[in-house]
Write a protein that holds these residues in place. Structure first.
Motif, PDB file in Angstrom:
ATOM      1  N   VAL A  37      -3.458   5.752   6.100  1.00 33.84           N
ATOM      2  CA  VAL A  37      -2.597   5.123   4.975  1.00 33.84           C
ATOM      3  C   VAL A  37      -1.516   4.295   5.645  1.00 33.84           C
ATOM      4  O   VAL A  37      -1.144   4.636   6.844  1.00 33.84           O
ATOM      5  CB  VAL A  37      -2.372   5.852   4.060  1.00 33.84           C
ATOM      6  CG1 VAL A  37      -3.368   6.788   3.134  1.00 33.84           C
ATOM      7  CG2 VAL A  37      -1.207   7.059   4.504  1.00 33.84           C
ATOM      8  N   ARG A  41       1.186   3.860   1.470  1.00 36.00           N
ATOM      9  CA  ARG A  41       0.251   4.650   0.883  1.00 36.00           C
ATOM     10  C   ARG A  41      -1.053   3.970   0.877  1.00 36.00           C
ATOM     11  O   ARG A  41      -1.839   4.638  -0.352  1.00 36.00           O
ATOM     12  CB  ARG A  41       0.689   5.554   0.126  1.00 36.00           C
ATOM     13  CG  ARG A  41       1.892   6.512   0.610  1.00 36.00           C
ATOM     14  CD  ARG A  41       1.640   7.941  -0.149  1.00 36.00           C
ATOM     15  NE  ARG A  41       0.716   8.745  -0.678  1.00 36.00           N
ATOM     16  CZ  ARG A  41       0.383   9.818   0.048  1.00 36.00           C
ATOM     17  NH1 ARG A  41       0.871   9.863   1.348  1.00 36.00           N
ATOM     18  NH2 ARG A  41      -0.842  10.474  -0.257  1.00 36.00           N
ATOM     19  N   HIS A  42      -1.263   2.549   0.911  1.00 34.61           N
ATOM     20  CA  HIS A  42      -2.593   2.227   0.926  1.00 34.61           C
ATOM     21  C   HIS A  42      -3.587   2.746   1.734  1.00 34.61           C
ATOM     22  O   HIS A  42      -3.441   2.763   2.866  1.00 34.61           O
ATOM     23  CB  HIS A  42      -2.303   0.667   1.178  1.00 34.61           C
ATOM     24  CG  HIS A  42      -1.875  -0.032  -0.236  1.00 34.61           C
ATOM     25  ND1 HIS A  42      -0.208  -0.330   0.048  1.00 34.61           N
ATOM     26  CD2 HIS A  42      -2.114  -0.360  -1.162  1.00 34.61           C
ATOM     27  CE1 HIS A  42      -0.008  -0.904  -1.047  1.00 34.61           C
ATOM     28  NE2 HIS A  42      -1.041  -1.067  -1.909  1.00 34.61           N
ATOM     29  N   LEU A  43      -4.502   3.150   1.244  1.00 32.85           N
ATOM     30  CA  LEU A  43      -5.545   3.775   1.922  1.00 32.85           C
ATOM     31  C   LEU A  43      -6.412   2.589   2.695  1.00 32.85           C
ATOM     32  O   LEU A  43      -7.007   1.477   1.970  1.00 32.85           O
ATOM     33  CB  LEU A  43      -6.671   4.282   0.812  1.00 32.85           C
ATOM     34  CG  LEU A  43      -8.073   5.132   1.472  1.00 32.85           C
ATOM     35  CD1 LEU A  43      -7.631   6.206   2.582  1.00 32.85           C
ATOM     36  CD2 LEU A  43      -8.791   5.488   0.506  1.00 32.85           C
ATOM     37  N   SER A 101     -13.746   5.558  -1.484  1.00 36.14           N
ATOM     38  CA  SER A 101     -12.877   6.061  -2.686  1.00 36.14           C
ATOM     39  C   SER A 101     -13.226   5.793  -3.962  1.00 36.14           C
ATOM     40  O   SER A 101     -14.184   5.032  -4.120  1.00 36.14           O
ATOM     41  CB  SER A 101     -11.258   5.587  -2.397  1.00 36.14           C
ATOM     42  OG  SER A 101     -11.131   4.207  -2.546  1.00 36.14           O
ATOM     43  N   LYS A 103     -11.297   5.359  -8.094  1.00 33.46           N
ATOM     44  CA  LYS A 103      -9.983   5.280  -8.796  1.00 33.46           C
ATOM     45  C   LYS A 103      -9.967   6.562  -9.564  1.00 33.46           C
ATOM     46  O   LYS A 103     -11.002   7.286  -9.719  1.00 33.46           O
ATOM     47  CB  LYS A 103     -10.106   4.113  -9.762  1.00 33.46           C
ATOM     48  CG  LYS A 103      -9.983   2.557  -8.997  1.00 33.46           C
ATOM     49  CD  LYS A 103      -9.739   1.667  -9.617  1.00 33.46           C
ATOM     50  CE  LYS A 103      -9.382   0.456  -8.991  1.00 33.46           C
ATOM     51  NZ  LYS A 103     -10.373  -0.445  -8.567  1.00 33.46           N
ATOM     52  N   VAL A 126      -7.704   6.781  -5.393  1.00 33.56           N
ATOM     53  CA  VAL A 126      -6.903   5.669  -5.446  1.00 33.56           C
ATOM     54  C   VAL A 126      -6.280   5.186  -6.694  1.00 33.56           C
ATOM     55  O   VAL A 126      -7.010   5.544  -7.694  1.00 33.56           O
ATOM     56  CB  VAL A 126      -7.150   4.589  -4.411  1.00 33.56           C
ATOM     57  CG1 VAL A 126      -7.392   4.941  -3.022  1.00 33.56           C
ATOM     58  CG2 VAL A 126      -8.323   4.031  -5.173  1.00 33.56           C
ATOM     59  N   GLY A 130      -4.842   0.398  -4.904  1.00 30.37           N
ATOM     60  CA  GLY A 130      -5.401   0.857  -3.785  1.00 30.37           C
ATOM     61  C   GLY A 130      -4.542   2.170  -2.989  1.00 30.37           C
ATOM     62  O   GLY A 130      -4.759   2.327  -1.822  1.00 30.37           O
ATOM     63  N   ARG A 131      -3.508   2.535  -3.649  1.00 26.56           N
ATOM     64  CA  ARG A 131      -2.686   3.598  -3.061  1.00 26.56           C
ATOM     65  C   ARG A 131      -3.251   4.902  -3.172  1.00 26.56           C
ATOM     66  O   ARG A 131      -3.705   5.361  -4.347  1.00 26.56           O
ATOM     67  CB  ARG A 131      -1.370   3.497  -3.476  1.00 26.56           C
ATOM     68  CG  ARG A 131      -0.427   2.190  -3.264  1.00 26.56           C
ATOM     69  CD  ARG A 131       0.870   2.369  -3.698  1.00 26.56           C
ATOM     70  NE  ARG A 131       0.992   2.485  -5.040  1.00 26.56           N
ATOM     71  CZ  ARG A 131       1.352   1.448  -5.835  1.00 26.56           C
ATOM     72  NH1 ARG A 131       1.636   0.526  -5.487  1.00 26.56           N
ATOM     73  NH2 ARG A 131       1.120   1.678  -7.488  1.00 26.56           N
ATOM     74  N   LEU A 132      -3.401   5.714  -2.348  1.00 27.61           N
ATOM     75  CA  LEU A 132      -3.776   7.200  -2.263  1.00 27.61           C
ATOM     76  C   LEU A 132      -3.046   7.868  -3.315  1.00 27.61           C
ATOM     77  O   LEU A 132      -1.830   7.849  -3.008  1.00 27.61           O
ATOM     78  CB  LEU A 132      -3.879   7.817  -0.736  1.00 27.61           C
ATOM     79  CG  LEU A 132      -4.415   9.000  -0.531  1.00 27.61           C
ATOM     80  CD1 LEU A 132      -6.001   8.866  -0.912  1.00 27.61           C
ATOM     81  CD2 LEU A 132      -4.325   9.355   0.755  1.00 27.61           C
TER      82      LEU A 132
END
Length: 157
Positions: A37, A41-43, A101, A103, A126, A130-132
């Motif tokens: 990340v 925290r964007h994967l 991933s 949602k 996410v 797109g943040r984990l």
């Protein structure tokens, strides 16, 4: 919904973290999937236990159909990061795979189908940006799905 069964406290790595660092995280936290990340925290990737172990696997293993006759790999069994500095200093950016991933609103069976299709043990979750926000294992998903059996008034053990 997967958000009801995912783990929210996810162990992650940064793209600049090294294999030596990731190996330490795996050993300490006993995890097999490390989401990569950004600071927000964007994967951006995934590093799996097998991705790291493959670095240390002898080349001849890929050539054999059957390795049952090999009792052990001798000195390779005792490798440490200092023995292979080039491998130990590889970054997660070099090693990571594109992330797969779902949602947080994704259904359990769809999540499980995605895991099967891509041979994943763990599935990152996410948010809309797109943040984990979590991660779910096969067992997490199956357990949540099967809990529905017990919630059904017609269920009998």
């Amino acid at each position: 919904m997967i958000s009801k069964c995912m783990k929210r406290d996810v162990i992650t790595v940064a793209p600049t973290d090294t294999v030596a660092h990731a190996a330490g995280v795996i050993a300490e936290k006993c995890v097999g999937t490390l989401p990569v990340v950004t600071d927000q925290r964007h994967l951006i990737g995934i590093v799996r236990l097998q991705d790291i172990l493959k670095i240390f696997m002898p080349d001849f293993v890929a050539l054999l159909d059957n390795i049952d006759f090999v009792n052990d790999f001798g000195a390779l069994e005792q490798l440490r990061p200092r023995d292979l500095p080039a491998a130990a200093n590889m970054t997660m950016r070099e090693l990571m795979s594109p992330p797969i991933s779902v949602k947080s609103s994704c259904g359990l069976l769809r999540s499980f189908a995605i895991m099967n299709r891509h041979q994943l043990q763990d599935l990152p979750v996410v948010d809309e940006e797109g943040r984990l926000v979590g991660i779910a294992s096969r067992v997490d998903i199956a357990a949540a799905f099967f809990r529905g059996f017990h919630d059904n008034p017609g269920y009998r053990a």
